[in-house]
Design a protein around this motif. Structure first.
Motif, PDB file in Angstrom:
ATOM      1  N   ALA A  70       0.838  -1.204   0.000  1.00 36.87           N
ATOM      2  CA  ALA A  70       0.000   0.000   0.000  1.00 36.87           C
ATOM      3  C   ALA A  70       0.873   1.254   0.000  1.00 36.87           C
ATOM      4  CB  ALA A  70      -0.922  -0.012   1.209  1.00 36.87           C
ATOM      5  N   ALA A  71       1.944   1.229   0.787  1.00 36.28           N
ATOM      6  CA  ALA A  71       2.869   2.364   0.792  1.00 36.28           C
ATOM      7  C   ALA A  71       3.500   2.551  -0.577  1.00 36.28           C
ATOM      8  CB  ALA A  71       3.949   2.150   1.853  1.00 36.28           C
ATOM      9  N   GLN A  72       3.853   1.433  -1.238  1.00 35.08           N
ATOM     10  CA  GLN A  72       4.453   1.514  -2.567  1.00 35.08           C
ATOM     11  C   GLN A  72       3.486   2.128  -3.570  1.00 35.08           C
ATOM     12  OE1 GLN A  72       7.757   0.541  -3.450  1.00 35.08           O
ATOM     13  NE2 GLN A  72       7.112   1.805  -5.168  1.00 35.08           N
ATOM     14  N   ARG A  73       2.202   1.794  -3.469  1.00 33.78           N
ATOM     15  CA  ARG A  73       1.208   2.377  -4.377  1.00 33.78           C
ATOM     16  C   ARG A  73       1.110   3.889  -4.177  1.00 33.78           C
ATOM     17  NH1 ARG A  73      -1.507  -2.543  -3.235  1.00 33.78           N
ATOM     18  NH2 ARG A  73      -2.676  -1.586  -1.534  1.00 33.78           N
ATOM     19  N   ASP A  74       1.153   4.321  -2.934  1.00 34.19           N
ATOM     20  CA  ASP A  74       1.127   5.765  -2.665  1.00 34.19           C
ATOM     21  C   ASP A  74       2.353   6.448  -3.281  1.00 34.19           C
ATOM     22  OD1 ASP A  74      -1.252   5.745  -1.216  1.00 34.19           O
ATOM     23  OD2 ASP A  74      -0.227   5.289   0.659  1.00 34.19           O
ATOM     24  N   ALA A  77       2.108   6.719  -7.092  1.00 36.24           N
ATOM     25  CA  ALA A  77       1.234   7.821  -7.483  1.00 36.24           C
ATOM     26  C   ALA A  77       1.942   9.162  -7.310  1.00 36.24           C
ATOM     27  CB  ALA A  77      -0.050   7.792  -6.657  1.00 36.24           C
ATOM     28  N   LEU A  78       2.694   9.286  -6.237  1.00 31.62           N
ATOM     29  CA  LEU A  78       3.432  10.525  -5.991  1.00 31.62           C
ATOM     30  C   LEU A  78       4.492  10.749  -7.064  1.00 31.62           C
ATOM     31  CD1 LEU A  78       3.929  12.850  -3.926  1.00 31.62           C
ATOM     32  CD2 LEU A  78       5.635  11.371  -2.861  1.00 31.62           C
ATOM     33  N   ARG A  79       5.206   9.677  -7.445  1.00 30.71           N
ATOM     34  CA  ARG A  79       6.253   9.798  -8.460  1.00 30.71           C
ATOM     35  C   ARG A  79       5.655  10.134  -9.828  1.00 30.71           C
ATOM     36  NH1 ARG A  79       8.705   5.609  -7.199  1.00 30.71           N
ATOM     37  NH2 ARG A  79       7.595   4.143  -8.523  1.00 30.71           N
ATOM     38  N   GLN A  80       4.545   9.505 -10.184  1.00 33.24           N
ATOM     39  CA  GLN A  80       3.931   9.764 -11.481  1.00 33.24           C
ATOM     40  C   GLN A  80       3.396  11.184 -11.584  1.00 33.24           C
ATOM     41  OE1 GLN A  80       0.991   6.701 -11.931  1.00 33.24           O
ATOM     42  NE2 GLN A  80       2.526   5.052 -11.975  1.00 33.24           N
ATOM     43  N   LEU A  99       1.107  15.946  -0.171  1.00 33.50           N
ATOM     44  CA  LEU A  99       1.388  15.669   1.235  1.00 33.50           C
ATOM     45  C   LEU A  99       0.490  14.565   1.782  1.00 33.50           C
ATOM     46  CD1 LEU A  99       1.947  19.305   2.538  1.00 33.50           C
ATOM     47  CD2 LEU A  99       3.669  17.553   2.067  1.00 33.50           C
ATOM     48  N   ALA A 100      -0.754  14.482   1.259  1.00 34.01           N
ATOM     49  CA  ALA A 100      -1.644  13.403   1.700  1.00 34.01           C
ATOM     50  C   ALA A 100      -1.094  12.047   1.273  1.00 34.01           C
ATOM     51  CB  ALA A 100      -3.043  13.607   1.117  1.00 34.01           C
ATOM     52  N   ALA A 101      -0.539  11.976   0.070  1.00 36.99           N
ATOM     53  CA  ALA A 101       0.062  10.718  -0.395  1.00 36.99           C
ATOM     54  C   ALA A 101       1.246  10.339   0.476  1.00 36.99           C
ATOM     55  CB  ALA A 101       0.487  10.852  -1.854  1.00 36.99           C
ATOM     56  N   VAL A 102       2.060  11.316   0.840  1.00 36.24           N
ATOM     57  CA  VAL A 102       3.213  11.041   1.704  1.00 36.24           C
ATOM     58  C   VAL A 102       2.747  10.571   3.073  1.00 36.24           C
ATOM     59  CG1 VAL A 102       5.184  12.087   2.874  1.00 36.24           C
ATOM     60  CG2 VAL A 102       4.745  12.612   0.486  1.00 36.24           C
ATOM     61  N   ARG A 103       1.724  11.247   3.642  1.00 39.86           N
ATOM     62  CA  ARG A 103       1.222  10.842   4.959  1.00 39.86           C
ATOM     63  C   ARG A 103       0.657   9.421   4.923  1.00 39.86           C
ATOM     64  NH1 ARG A 103      -0.426  16.377   5.435  1.00 39.86           N
ATOM     65  NH2 ARG A 103      -2.443  15.868   4.520  1.00 39.86           N
ATOM     66  N   SER A 104      -0.058   9.091   3.834  1.00 41.09           N
ATOM     67  CA  SER A 104      -0.615   7.744   3.715  1.00 41.09           C
ATOM     68  C   SER A 104       0.497   6.700   3.626  1.00 41.09           C
ATOM     69  CB  SER A 104      -1.505   7.661   2.466  1.00 41.09           C
ATOM     70  OG  SER A 104      -2.001   6.351   2.283  1.00 41.09           O
ATOM     71  N   ALA A 105       1.511   6.975   2.808  1.00 39.36           N
ATOM     72  CA  ALA A 105       2.639   6.043   2.696  1.00 39.36           C
ATOM     73  C   ALA A 105       3.355   5.903   4.034  1.00 39.36           C
ATOM     74  CB  ALA A 105       3.605   6.527   1.619  1.00 39.36           C
TER      75      ALA A 105
END
Length: 633
Positions: A70-74, A77-80, A99-105
């Protein structure tokens, strides 16, 4: 008295226990059974513990894997969201989403770390052999937790927020964000280096292939991430002052023509003067190499000291301080930057704060972000055609040299104008920074600062284009065009570096270097300016034949034991540059030919993979490195 009364009246012996005689379930037999039952229970419990621990590790391991995925998916998405391949002009994800993607990861990685912590995982990881995959998974989860929490958060926070209309401040806001977060970015670089070292120490070959694959993938990602975080940390220290946050800066910007090879890439062609004032970038003027051909580098005492006697001795015949086309003959870019700044000062009386070099491949990366641009004559420059147009097609299109040089300047002006607009658009800026990062990692964007303190910080990084002078194994293939034409557009290069055996002689380990050069130039149809032989050789040549000065840069104190060219003994010139042993061959490369140079060396410290120098030309270098085992001299 009856018999019953007689039994009852039997007096107890002193010290005896009531009911110890003749009472069912009493006596020594019962105690033994209790002890046996307790021992059996204990043994069963002990026997069950490994099974329970294994079950616990298996269950929590499955949940931990789910959290890490799940962290990898976040993170994907952040990298793309910052990928330069996105449609030009499309907005990057907002700062809130980023920042939401980073917090989720971060949350997923933290849960994975908690699931693989505790006494059971810790104890299992200590077991010889059996615990190796447990230690690997536990270490990987810890690495992911530290990376998301201590590295990605400051990196994401350092990017400026973008307004919906792109008016988020652009480059100026990015520079202020870098400066504000410089301490956190330095800490992130340090943590990444520590985590990288920890991951490389984890067991890499265990009885569980899945754990081995996960560790190998994480190690590869960290090998890419660690240099990036260091680059960002350095940028946070030097970019704000270099781009005028504290006052105006000016830089000499050279567009290198990689159809004619020089040490740092290609011969300096069109140029511009870049002005940076509080993060706002603009160009003061554009020109071509004809304007600089008469300029001699006016070197002051500090310049002469920086170049040194070694430089003067090695390049005396090429006269890089007096012949503009040879000003960047050395692969050490700080030499070229210093010479360009001195030549500009001699020609105009103006001082610049540094020098920058780019090439058409760099422009193609930028055009991937900004989209195509139309020149005044209607020609459309795109990421797909800019290299071919400037390095090949234009020579056939323009027979007149003046018109062709004007076309080069106009192409540089058009691409630069679009680039400046993108740098001021906070929606495009993150993708533009990614393109800049990849260009400098490929050696196609180089920077030199005339301010010594800044240059000391820059020099160890790839974008400084510095030839490292530290000891250790090294492999560098550098070609300089000696014919004066533009045939290096058709040049293919390959290098194989192979350390032989596991032993060493007193002078180091034997190393074989195989260099293959191929000239793909067609036998006919090329313009005369491309096939020009300004060297006027005393032997007969055909259109398309090329001539190169081929230099191989080895490690410090390496010695040559033999050399062959196409299987025959060859004589090469030996020299030294910045501590590196350099071996040079003057090579004629006919059209359609392939030539192979083999060098046999003795290399100290050849027990690990050498640092590879990649000279950026049209076709990338193909390199194969085969290090040997530990060398015990």
């Amino acid at each position: 008295m009856t018999e019953r009364d007689t039994r009852t009246a039997v007096p107890r012996r002193p010290g005896s226990r009531r009911g110890a005689v003749g009472v069912p379930g009493s006596g020594p037999g019962r105690g033994a059974r209790i002890r046996r039952r307790a021992l059996r229970t204990a043994l069963l419990t002990v026997a069950a513990l490994p099974v329970a621990a294994a079950v616990w590790i298996a269950i929590t391991g499955v949940f931990a894997r789910s959290e890490l995925l799940a962290a990898q998916r976040d993170l994907d998405a952040l990298r793309q969201s910052a990928a330069p391949a996105q449609a030009p002009g499309s907005p990057v994800g907002s700062a809130t989403k980023r920042l939401a993607a980073v917090r989720s990861a971060t949350a997923h990685a933290a849960r994975a770390h908690r699931l693989t912590s505790g006494a059971v995982w810790y104890t299992a990881a200590l077991l010889p052999w059996a615990g190796d995959p447990v230690a690997t998974v536990r270490g990987a989860a810890d690495a992911a937790d530290r990376l998301t929490g201590e590295v990605l958060s400051p990196l994401a926070s350092a990017l400026p927020a973008a307004a919906p209309d792109g008016r988020g401040g652009g480059m100026a806001a990015a520079l202020m964000a870098l400066r504000q977060h410089a301490p956190q970015l330095a800490s992130a670089a340090r943590v990444t280096a520590e985590v990288r070292a920890d991951v490389h120490r984890l067991p890499g070959t265990t009885w569980l292939p899945a754990a081995d694959r996960a560790r190998a993938g994480l190690a590869r990602q960290l090998d890419r991430l660690a240099p990036m975080t260091t680059d960002v940390s350095v940028a946070a220290r030097v970019l704000p002052p270099m781009l005028g946050v504290d006052g105006e800066r000016r830089y000499f910007l050279a567009f290198q023509n990689i159809a004619e090879a020089r040490g740092t890439g290609g011969v300096p062609g069109a140029f511009a003067v870049l002005r940076a004032d509080r993060g706002r970038l603009s160009f003061e003027r554009f020109g071509n190499n004809t304007e600089m051909e008469a300029a001699k580098a006016d070197l002051d005492r500090r310049d002469l000291q920086a170049l040194g006697a070694e430089f003067t001795a090695r390049y005396r015949d090429a006269a890089p301080t007096r012949v503009w086309a040879n000003s960047n003959i050395s692969p050490h870019f700080p030499y070229a930057g210093r010479i360009w700044a001195a030549a500009w000062r001699k020609r105009t009386g103006e001082r610049v704060d540094g020098a920058i070099a780019v090439d058409p491949v760099t422009l193609s990366r930028f055009l991937e972000v900004t989209g195509p641009v139309r020149m005044t004559d209607g020609t459309e420059l795109t990421a797909a055609n800019v290299v071919d147009l400037t390095e090949r097609t234009s020579y056939a299109r323009f027979g007149d040299v003046t018109r062709r040089k004007a076309f080069f300047v106009e192409a540089a002006r058009a691409a630069a104008g679009r680039l400046m607009a993108a740098a001021d658009d906070s929606r495009m800026l993150p993708r533009l920074l990614v393109a800049v990062y990849h260009a400098q990692r490929d050696g196609r964007l180089k920077v030199w600062s005339a301010h010594p303190q800044e240059q000391r910080i820059l020099e160890p990084r790839p974008y400084a284009g510095a030839l490292p002078d530290a000891p250790g194994p090294f492999a560098g293939l550098v070609v300089n065009n000696a014919a004066g034409g533009k045939l290096d557009y058709y040049l293919d290069r390959s290098l194989v570096w192979e350390a032989e055996g596991d032993g060493c002689s007193g002078g180091g380990r034997p190393v074989t270097v195989t260099v293959t050069l191929a000239n793909r130039a067609p036998a006919s149809g090329l313009p005369g300016y491309v096939t020009l032989r300004a060297d006027a050789p005393p032997y007969r040549t055909r259109p398309g034949d090329n001539r190169l000065l081929v230099s191989y840069y080895a490690g410090a104190d390496a010695s040559l034991t033999g050399a062959t060219l196409d299987g025959r003994s060859a004589q090469v010139a030996a020299d030294v540059e910045r501590g590196h042993s350099v071996f040079t061959l003057d090579l004629e490369l006919p059209a359609g030919s392939r030539r192979t140079l083999v060098l046999h060396l003795l290399e100290p410290h050849a027990d690990r993979t050498p640092t590879l120098l990649r000279q950026p030309l049209v076709t990338p270098l193909r390199a194969v490195l085969k290090p040997g085992g530990t060398c015990h001299a």
